[in-house]
Write an enzyme that holds these catalytic residues in place. Structure first.
Site, mmCIF file in Angstrom:
data_model
loop_
_atom_site.group_PDB
_atom_site.id
_atom_site.type_symbol
_atom_site.label_atom_id
_atom_site.label_comp_id
_atom_site.label_asym_id
_atom_site.label_seq_id
_atom_site.Cartn_x
_atom_site.Cartn_y
_atom_site.Cartn_z
ATOM 1 N N ARG A 32 0.717 -1.278 0.037
ATOM 2 C CA ARG A 32 -0.100 -0.187 0.117
ATOM 3 C C ARG A 32 0.913 1.171 -0.001
ATOM 4 O O ARG A 32 1.854 1.333 0.589
ATOM 5 C CB ARG A 32 -1.046 0.009 1.086
ATOM 6 C CG ARG A 32 -1.950 -0.947 1.003
ATOM 7 C CD ARG A 32 -3.210 -0.877 2.051
ATOM 8 N NE ARG A 32 -3.836 -2.208 2.067
ATOM 9 C CZ ARG A 32 -4.994 -2.346 1.012
ATOM 10 N NH1 ARG A 32 -5.119 -1.318 0.219
ATOM 11 N NH2 ARG A 32 -5.634 -3.532 1.121
ATOM 12 N N ILE A 34 2.202 4.764 0.895
ATOM 13 C CA ILE A 34 2.460 5.288 2.419
ATOM 14 C C ILE A 34 1.186 6.848 2.321
ATOM 15 O O ILE A 34 0.865 7.250 3.301
ATOM 16 C CB ILE A 34 3.848 5.549 2.588
ATOM 17 C CG1 ILE A 34 4.005 5.948 4.048
ATOM 18 C CG2 ILE A 34 4.245 6.838 1.745
ATOM 19 C CD1 ILE A 34 5.405 6.041 4.440
ATOM 20 N N HIS A 104 7.611 1.262 -10.839
ATOM 21 C CA HIS A 104 6.209 1.078 -10.194
ATOM 22 C C HIS A 104 4.966 1.376 -10.912
ATOM 23 O O HIS A 104 5.041 2.317 -11.592
ATOM 24 C CB HIS A 104 6.423 1.594 -8.746
ATOM 25 C CG HIS A 104 6.505 3.052 -8.664
ATOM 26 N ND1 HIS A 104 7.672 3.760 -8.788
ATOM 27 C CD2 HIS A 104 5.598 3.960 -8.645
ATOM 28 C CE1 HIS A 104 7.434 4.948 -8.995
ATOM 29 N NE2 HIS A 104 6.264 5.153 -8.552
ATOM 30 N N HIS A 106 1.176 2.356 -9.980
ATOM 31 C CA HIS A 106 0.070 2.613 -9.013
ATOM 32 C C HIS A 106 -1.188 2.090 -9.477
ATOM 33 O O HIS A 106 -1.692 2.132 -10.349
ATOM 34 C CB HIS A 106 -0.176 4.193 -9.304
ATOM 35 C CG HIS A 106 1.122 4.995 -8.712
ATOM 36 N ND1 HIS A 106 1.193 5.424 -7.593
ATOM 37 C CD2 HIS A 106 2.155 5.345 -9.449
ATOM 38 C CE1 HIS A 106 2.489 6.221 -7.373
ATOM 39 N NE2 HIS A 106 2.643 6.233 -8.594
HETATM 40 P P1 5GP Z 1 5.844 8.370 -8.054
HETATM 41 O O1 5GP Z 1 5.774 9.736 -7.812
HETATM 42 O O2 5GP Z 1 7.276 8.264 -8.212
HETATM 43 O O3 5GP Z 1 4.935 7.863 -9.108
HETATM 44 O O4 5GP Z 1 5.180 7.557 -6.937
HETATM 45 C C1 5GP Z 1 6.089 7.268 -5.507
HETATM 46 C C2 5GP Z 1 4.864 6.742 -4.663
HETATM 47 O O5 5GP Z 1 5.723 6.177 -3.639
HETATM 48 C C3 5GP Z 1 4.214 7.831 -3.996
HETATM 49 O O6 5GP Z 1 2.845 7.620 -4.245
HETATM 50 C C4 5GP Z 1 4.545 7.722 -2.427
HETATM 51 O O7 5GP Z 1 3.571 8.058 -1.658
HETATM 52 C C5 5GP Z 1 5.126 6.531 -2.456
HETATM 53 N N1 5GP Z 1 5.982 6.310 -1.354
HETATM 54 C C6 5GP Z 1 7.267 6.897 -1.091
HETATM 55 N N2 5GP Z 1 7.865 6.383 -0.036
HETATM 56 C C7 5GP Z 1 7.228 5.268 0.362
HETATM 57 C C8 5GP Z 1 7.578 4.303 1.484
HETATM 58 O O8 5GP Z 1 8.470 4.586 2.162
HETATM 59 N N3 5GP Z 1 6.472 3.440 1.807
HETATM 60 C C9 5GP Z 1 5.307 3.584 0.849
HETATM 61 N N4 5GP Z 1 4.409 2.529 1.215
HETATM 62 N N5 5GP Z 1 5.062 4.225 -0.136
HETATM 63 C C10 5GP Z 1 6.041 5.339 -0.395
#
Ligand code: 5GP
Length: 124
Positions: A32, A34, A104, A106
């Protein structure tokens, strides 16, 4: 972009940061978010050291790509989102505001998600 082995998701994969998986197999690991952006918000990350979708697609063999996206579908199904609907997002690079440099996807759902982009006010 060179892969940074110290990024937060690499550390989660190595078990250096506690994180409860909701699904895992040999190519994917899901947990999930964060800071959830919807009532259901899960991240499916690759086990491979890939910076982003773009990097993953260049590096990974076809079987691994298929297995990874089958894992994403399985996660959405297991979360009960297949009937009501869900959105997949994979940010690549600066314009997409990618913040964690490890590929990753979402998985978002559990409620009506509105327009495609935050700026799609007319669709909300
Ligand atoms: P991006 O912006 O790179 O597409 O998404 C990165 C996602 O990783 C963000 O939605 C952020 O909330 C999530 N995230 C960042 N650090 C952590 C963490 O330590 N644990 C979890 N579960 N999610 C994280």
């Amino acid at each position: 972009m060179t892969y940074d082995p110290h990024n937060i998701f690499a550390r989660i994969l190595r078990g250096e940061i506690p994180c409860e998986p909701i699904y895992e197999n040999e190519v994917a690991y899901a947990f999930r978010d964060i800071a959830p952006a919807a009532s259901v918000h899960v991240l499916v990350i690759c086990r491979r050291a890939a910076v982003s979708f773009d990097d993953f697609m260049q590096q990974a063999p076809a079987e691994e790509i298929a297995a990874f996206f089958a894992s994403v579908r399985q996660v959405a199904f297991d979360l009960g989102l297949s009937e009501t609907g869900y959105r997949l997002i994979a940010n690549h690079g600066a314009d997409a505001t990618q913040t964690v440099p490890h590929f990753h996807v979402h998985v978002l759902g559990g409620e009506p998600l509105g327009g495609l982009l935050a700026s799609d006010r007319k669709l909300r």
